[in-house]
Enzyme design. Structure first.
Site, short mmCIF file in Angstrom:
data_model
loop_
_atom_site.label_atom_id
_atom_site.label_comp_id
_atom_site.label_asym_id
_atom_site.label_seq_id
_atom_site.Cartn_x
_atom_site.Cartn_y
_atom_site.Cartn_z
N GLU A 95 0.82 -1.21 0.00
CA GLU A 95 0.00 0.00 0.00
C GLU A 95 0.85 1.27 0.00
O GLU A 95 1.96 1.26 0.52
CB GLU A 95 -0.88 0.02 1.26
CG GLU A 95 -1.81 -1.17 1.34
CD GLU A 95 -2.54 -1.27 2.69
OE1 GLU A 95 -2.80 -0.23 3.32
OE2 GLU A 95 -2.84 -2.41 3.09
N CYS A 108 3.35 8.24 1.31
CA CYS A 108 3.78 7.28 2.33
C CYS A 108 3.92 5.93 1.62
O CYS A 108 2.96 5.45 1.01
CB CYS A 108 2.70 7.22 3.41
SG CYS A 108 3.00 5.92 4.62
N CYS A 115 5.42 -7.61 7.55
CA CYS A 115 6.37 -7.11 8.53
C CYS A 115 6.55 -8.17 9.61
O CYS A 115 5.62 -8.89 9.93
CB CYS A 115 5.82 -5.82 9.16
SG CYS A 115 6.96 -5.04 10.34
N CYS A 119 4.31 -5.64 16.23
CA CYS A 119 3.67 -4.66 17.12
C CYS A 119 2.19 -5.00 17.27
O CYS A 119 1.50 -5.28 16.28
CB CYS A 119 3.84 -3.24 16.58
SG CYS A 119 5.57 -2.75 16.43
N CYS A 122 -0.72 -3.12 15.21
CA CYS A 122 -0.48 -2.80 13.80
C CYS A 122 -1.00 -3.89 12.86
O CYS A 122 -0.74 -5.08 13.06
CB CYS A 122 1.02 -2.59 13.59
SG CYS A 122 1.42 -2.14 11.90
N CYS A 341 -1.92 2.31 6.89
CA CYS A 341 -1.38 1.20 6.09
C CYS A 341 -1.55 -0.17 6.74
O CYS A 341 -1.63 -0.30 7.94
CB CYS A 341 0.08 1.45 5.80
SG CYS A 341 0.23 2.33 4.25
N1 SAH Z 1 7.95 -0.03 10.90
C1 SAH Z 1 8.03 1.40 10.97
C2 SAH Z 1 7.21 2.14 9.93
C3 SAH Z 1 5.83 1.66 9.62
S1 SAH Z 1 4.53 1.99 10.76
C4 SAH Z 1 7.68 1.87 12.36
O1 SAH Z 1 7.30 1.05 13.18
O2 SAH Z 1 7.86 3.04 12.65
C5 SAH Z 1 4.28 3.73 10.72
C6 SAH Z 1 3.71 4.26 12.01
O3 SAH Z 1 2.33 3.88 12.19
C7 SAH Z 1 4.45 3.75 13.24
O4 SAH Z 1 4.65 4.79 14.15
C8 SAH Z 1 3.48 2.72 13.76
O5 SAH Z 1 3.72 2.40 15.08
C9 SAH Z 1 2.15 3.39 13.51
N2 SAH Z 1 0.98 2.52 13.55
C10 SAH Z 1 0.88 1.23 13.21
N3 SAH Z 1 -0.36 0.74 13.41
C11 SAH Z 1 -1.08 1.77 13.87
C12 SAH Z 1 -2.45 1.91 14.27
N4 SAH Z 1 -3.30 0.88 14.22
N5 SAH Z 1 -2.84 3.12 14.70
C13 SAH Z 1 -1.99 4.17 14.74
N6 SAH Z 1 -0.70 4.11 14.38
C14 SAH Z 1 -0.24 2.92 13.96
#
Ligand code: SAH
Length: 357
Positions: A95, A108, A115, A119, A122, A341
């Site tokens: 995406e 973006c 991944c 987390c 996510c 994303c």
């Molecule tokens: N792997 C990298 C970049 C991708 S995620 C990272 O972790 O920074 C980009 C951002 O979106 C990160 O800050 C991540 O923690 C956040 N993110 C992921 N899922 C999310 C969600 N459901 N709500 C809000 N932010 C989210």
């Protein structure tokens, strides 16, 4: 296997590598510059009008341009944000999100198909990592979106699917390619790289002479909570991560933005804010300005995390501000199109799994 496996991935090459490729197919060196310009402008071999038909045919036979195909496209009726679900040459979905800001258009992009960072909140990590993206597949997202929109993209954020520092070499190559004056010519100051906290990668990045803006996904004030929602914290804890952030700032002079996703009742309490202040004072102190970007969590259906209400978000921000930090609340773009994303790729994977079983 698809035919792209055997053909040369030209879009991942810099001009020196293209010159070598031209030599290998018996073409003069100067063709490299011509091909580079065309492909970075989103023009396929058949449209490269200043090279001969014979060479265009040779390119079609030996090489491939890995622009992704648009699988789905959503345009926000509220703010013009555009979300792309792309299909790559092997059928993987990734995406990108095209966003309009007053200073220009920013995209973006994704850096991996899936991944492996795990987390908890996510969507991108739910199916694990399938593979890294090539430099051309990252570049292709920018070029294909620019071509589709008919508007220049002047900024890039590496905040889509994947962990950029877990695909280090290809991401570095991509960053050098987008900065090329003969190509997209996007300066490092207009590029942000977001990481969940791979300390070895942050230290390597600081030495690259590529002063991109670094975003650190912090999301919790204590190691206990961070380890619970971000497994990477068990490898590098908050102390190690914040020390690496300070080293990055000292080496590059670039300010760091800390991302903090607010999850109702988990990390959005007044106590949580006070703990965050203590943690930042202890490990960062006055060594650099502290900017915390608060993001109400975008709930995903596979997990029961709820977003903080605005009252809690404001209270959290006020506590940080009172303690000398800058706190911003991320403007939500494209809320009507699931612009965060990972959600579309995940849905697409679920559908395919359903079809297969
Ligand atoms: N792997 C990298 C970049 C991708 S995620 C990272 O972790 O920074 C980009 C951002 O979106 C990160 O800050 C991540 O923690 C956040 N993110 C992921 N899922 C999310 C969600 N459901 N709500 C809000 N932010 C989210």
């Amino acid at each position: 296997m698809s035919e792209t496996v055997t053909k040369t991935d030209l879009l991942s090459m810099n001009v020196a590598e293209l010159e070598e490729f031209c030599r290998s197919i018996g073409e003069p060196k100067f063709r490299a510059g011509q091909i580079f310009k065309w492909m970075h402008a989103g023009v396929g071999f058949d449209g490269m009008s200043n090279i001969s038909k014979a060479l265009r045919e040779k390119l079609n036979e030996t090489a491939v341009l890995l622009y992704p195909e648009i699988a789905e496209k959503y345009v926000s009726a509220q703010d013009g944000t555009v979300k792309y679900l792309w299909e790559l040459s092997d059928g993987q979905n990734i995406e990108s999100v095209f966003m309009r800001y007053h200073h220009g258009n920013t995209i973006c992009i994704s850096t991996q198909a899936g991944c492996r960072m795990g987390c908890a909140f996510c969507a991108s990590t739910l199916g694990g990592k399938v593979r890294d993206l090539t430099p051309s597949e990252m570049l292709g997202q920018v070029i294909a979106a620019q071509r589709d929109m008919g508007e220049r993209i002047s900024g890039i954020v590496l905040m889509g699917i994947g962990e950029p520092l877990d695909n280090y070499d290809s991401v570095m190559k991509f960053l050098r390619l987008v900065g090329d004056e003969a190509g997209l010519n996007i300066g490092y100051r207009h590029i942000s790289l977001s990481t969940c906290g791979l300390v070895d990668g942050i230290d390597r990045l600081a030495e690259e002479g590529m002063p991109v803006t670094l975003s650190i996904s912090l999301h919790a004030p204590t190691d206990a909570l961070r380890s619970e929602i971000m497994p990477i914290n068990k490898k590098w804890n908050i102390a190690e991560l914040l020390s690496a952030s300070v080293r990055y700032f000292e080496k590059t002079g670039r300010r760091i933005s800390f991302e903090y996703t607010l999850i109702a009742g988990k990390n959005d309490t007044a106590e949580g804010a006070a703990q965050l202040v203590q943690t930042m004072k202890k490990y960062v102190g006055r060594k650099m300005p502290i900017h915390i970007n608060l993001i109400p969590v975008n709930p995903i259906k596979e997990r029961d995390f709820a977003s903080s209400d605005m009252g809690n978000v404001r209270r959290f921000a006020a506590i940080l501000e009172k303690n000398g930090m800058t706190a911003t609340v991320r403007r939500t773009l494209g809320p009507d199109i699931n612009a965060s994303c990972g959600q579309l790729r995940n849905r697409e994977n679920q559908i395919q799994k359903h079809i297969l079983t």
